[in-house]
Scaffold this motif. Structure first.
Motif, mmCIF file in Angstrom:
data_model
loop_
_atom_site.group_PDB
_atom_site.id
_atom_site.type_symbol
_atom_site.label_atom_id
_atom_site.label_comp_id
_atom_site.label_asym_id
_atom_site.label_seq_id
_atom_site.Cartn_x
_atom_site.Cartn_y
_atom_site.Cartn_z
ATOM 1 N N GLY A 1 -10.343 -5.009 -0.422
ATOM 2 C CA GLY A 1 -9.477 -4.186 -1.251
ATOM 3 C C GLY A 1 -9.101 -2.856 -0.622
ATOM 4 N N LEU A 2 -9.563 -2.582 0.596
ATOM 5 C CA LEU A 2 -9.296 -1.308 1.258
ATOM 6 C C LEU A 2 -8.334 -1.495 2.433
ATOM 7 C CD1 LEU A 2 -12.962 0.101 1.462
ATOM 8 C CD2 LEU A 2 -11.255 0.519 -0.332
ATOM 9 N N ILE A 3 -7.522 -0.451 2.700
ATOM 10 C CA ILE A 3 -6.665 -0.452 3.884
ATOM 11 C C ILE A 3 -6.894 0.850 4.654
ATOM 12 C CG2 ILE A 3 -4.889 -1.963 2.929
ATOM 13 C CD1 ILE A 3 -3.224 0.510 2.295
ATOM 14 N N GLY A 4 -6.877 0.756 5.979
ATOM 15 C CA GLY A 4 -7.091 1.921 6.833
ATOM 16 C C GLY A 4 -5.795 2.317 7.527
ATOM 17 N N LEU B 1 2.835 1.833 -2.023
ATOM 18 C CA LEU B 1 2.121 0.577 -1.810
ATOM 19 C C LEU B 1 2.760 -0.498 -2.682
ATOM 20 C CD1 LEU B 1 0.147 2.727 -0.726
ATOM 21 C CD2 LEU B 1 -1.730 1.365 -1.663
ATOM 22 N N GLU B 2 3.118 -1.598 -2.072
ATOM 23 C CA GLU B 2 3.764 -2.695 -2.801
ATOM 24 C C GLU B 2 2.998 -3.986 -2.571
ATOM 25 O OE1 GLU B 2 8.101 -4.989 -3.137
ATOM 26 O OE2 GLU B 2 7.803 -3.346 -1.707
ATOM 27 N N GLU C 1 -6.518 -1.062 -7.714
ATOM 28 C CA GLU C 1 -5.682 -0.709 -8.865
ATOM 29 C C GLU C 1 -4.306 -1.346 -8.770
ATOM 30 O OE1 GLU C 1 -3.816 3.310 -10.960
ATOM 31 O OE2 GLU C 1 -5.641 3.479 -9.742
ATOM 32 N N LEU C 2 -3.814 -1.522 -7.559
ATOM 33 C CA LEU C 2 -2.512 -2.149 -7.353
ATOM 34 C C LEU C 2 -2.533 -3.600 -7.804
ATOM 35 C CD1 LEU C 2 0.379 -1.966 -6.081
ATOM 36 C CD2 LEU C 2 -0.678 -2.717 -3.933
ATOM 37 N N GLY C 3 -3.623 -4.297 -7.476
ATOM 38 C CA GLY C 3 -3.730 -5.708 -7.822
ATOM 39 C C GLY C 3 -2.928 -6.595 -6.897
ATOM 40 N N GLY D 1 5.134 -7.662 -6.474
ATOM 41 C CA GLY D 1 6.083 -6.753 -7.099
ATOM 42 C C GLY D 1 5.442 -5.513 -7.672
ATOM 43 N N ALA D 2 4.119 -5.502 -7.812
ATOM 44 C CA ALA D 2 3.435 -4.318 -8.330
ATOM 45 C C ALA D 2 3.567 -3.168 -7.330
ATOM 46 C CB ALA D 2 1.969 -4.627 -8.593
#
Length: 214
Positions: A131-134, A60-61, A19-21, A25-26
């Motif tokens: 696309g995932l972070i742990g 999240l940036e 969703e962040l993409g 800057g998002a």
């Protein structure tokens, strides 16, 4: 290498960045309460009990080379005072910031075909995986740094009596009368003697006193 690991989206410590993409800057802000994993703290000293709630506030940036995660973890830790050994509870608040790199970008954000050839460098980096972070290893490090190595129930805890083990905070006037070790030995000896022997011992002590007077 770190980026070859596979994350499970059902893991409460895993977050989806789709969703962040990837537009630099998002921003995305998230809050989540997760159950503490086993050994979440300083083993044998103090830590968050397994299954206890850990509140996460995350930012999240999206940046050129990956996702920058900034956040705070809050939980209730439990341990025992190193001075008086009484159980204690401690509110722990741990701040952290970590970069998760895209596997197809180097540390300057330039797209590359394969992750870097430097295996040691890759081991030290965390990656965005499909696309995932742990966050579990990041949170473990942050919580350990936020916890005291020598927790005390109160800053001025007096600890335990070195002679009898009593908790001194419960009895501020606690003390033991100093006894001359030589008289203590004689008293112990007298306790094992018969009445006749005690009389003889008393006479011997009187004789010593008379000599001292002369």
């Amino acid at each position: 290498m770190a980026h070859n690991a596979r994350l499970d989206h059902r893991d409460p410590f895993v977050f989806d960045t789709h969703e962040l993409g990837r537009r630099p800057g998002a921003l995305q802000r998230l809050t989540r309460t997760v159950p503490a994993p086993r050994d979440f703290g300083i083993k044998g000293v103090i830590g968050v009990p397994e299954g206890a709630p850990v509140e996460l506030d995350l930012r999240l940036e999206s940046v050129m080379e990956g996702v920058l995660v900034t956040g705070t973890a809050r939980a209730q830790a439990e341990g025992e005072c190193v001075r008086c050994l009484e159980p204690l509870g401690l509110e722990v608040e741990a701040d952290f910031q970590e970069m998760f790199s895209y596997p197809d970008a180097d540390d300057r954000g330039r797209v590359i075909a394969e992750p870097g050839d430097d295996a040691e460098d890759d081991e030290d980096r965390l990656f965005v995986e499909d696309g995932l972070i742990g966050l579990e290893p990041v949170l473990r490090d942050a919580v350990v740094l936020a916890l005291p190595m020598q927790p005390v129930c109160q800053e001025d805890c007096p600890g335990l009596c070195s002679e009898c083990g009593a908790r001194l905070a419960d009895d501020p006037d606690h003390h033991h009368d100093a006894v001359d070790i030589r008289w203590a030995a004689l008293q112990g000896l007298a306790g094992t003697m018969s009445d006749g022997e005690k009389d003889e011992m008393g006479g011997a002590e009187a004789g010593v006193d008379e000599k001292q007077e002369k």
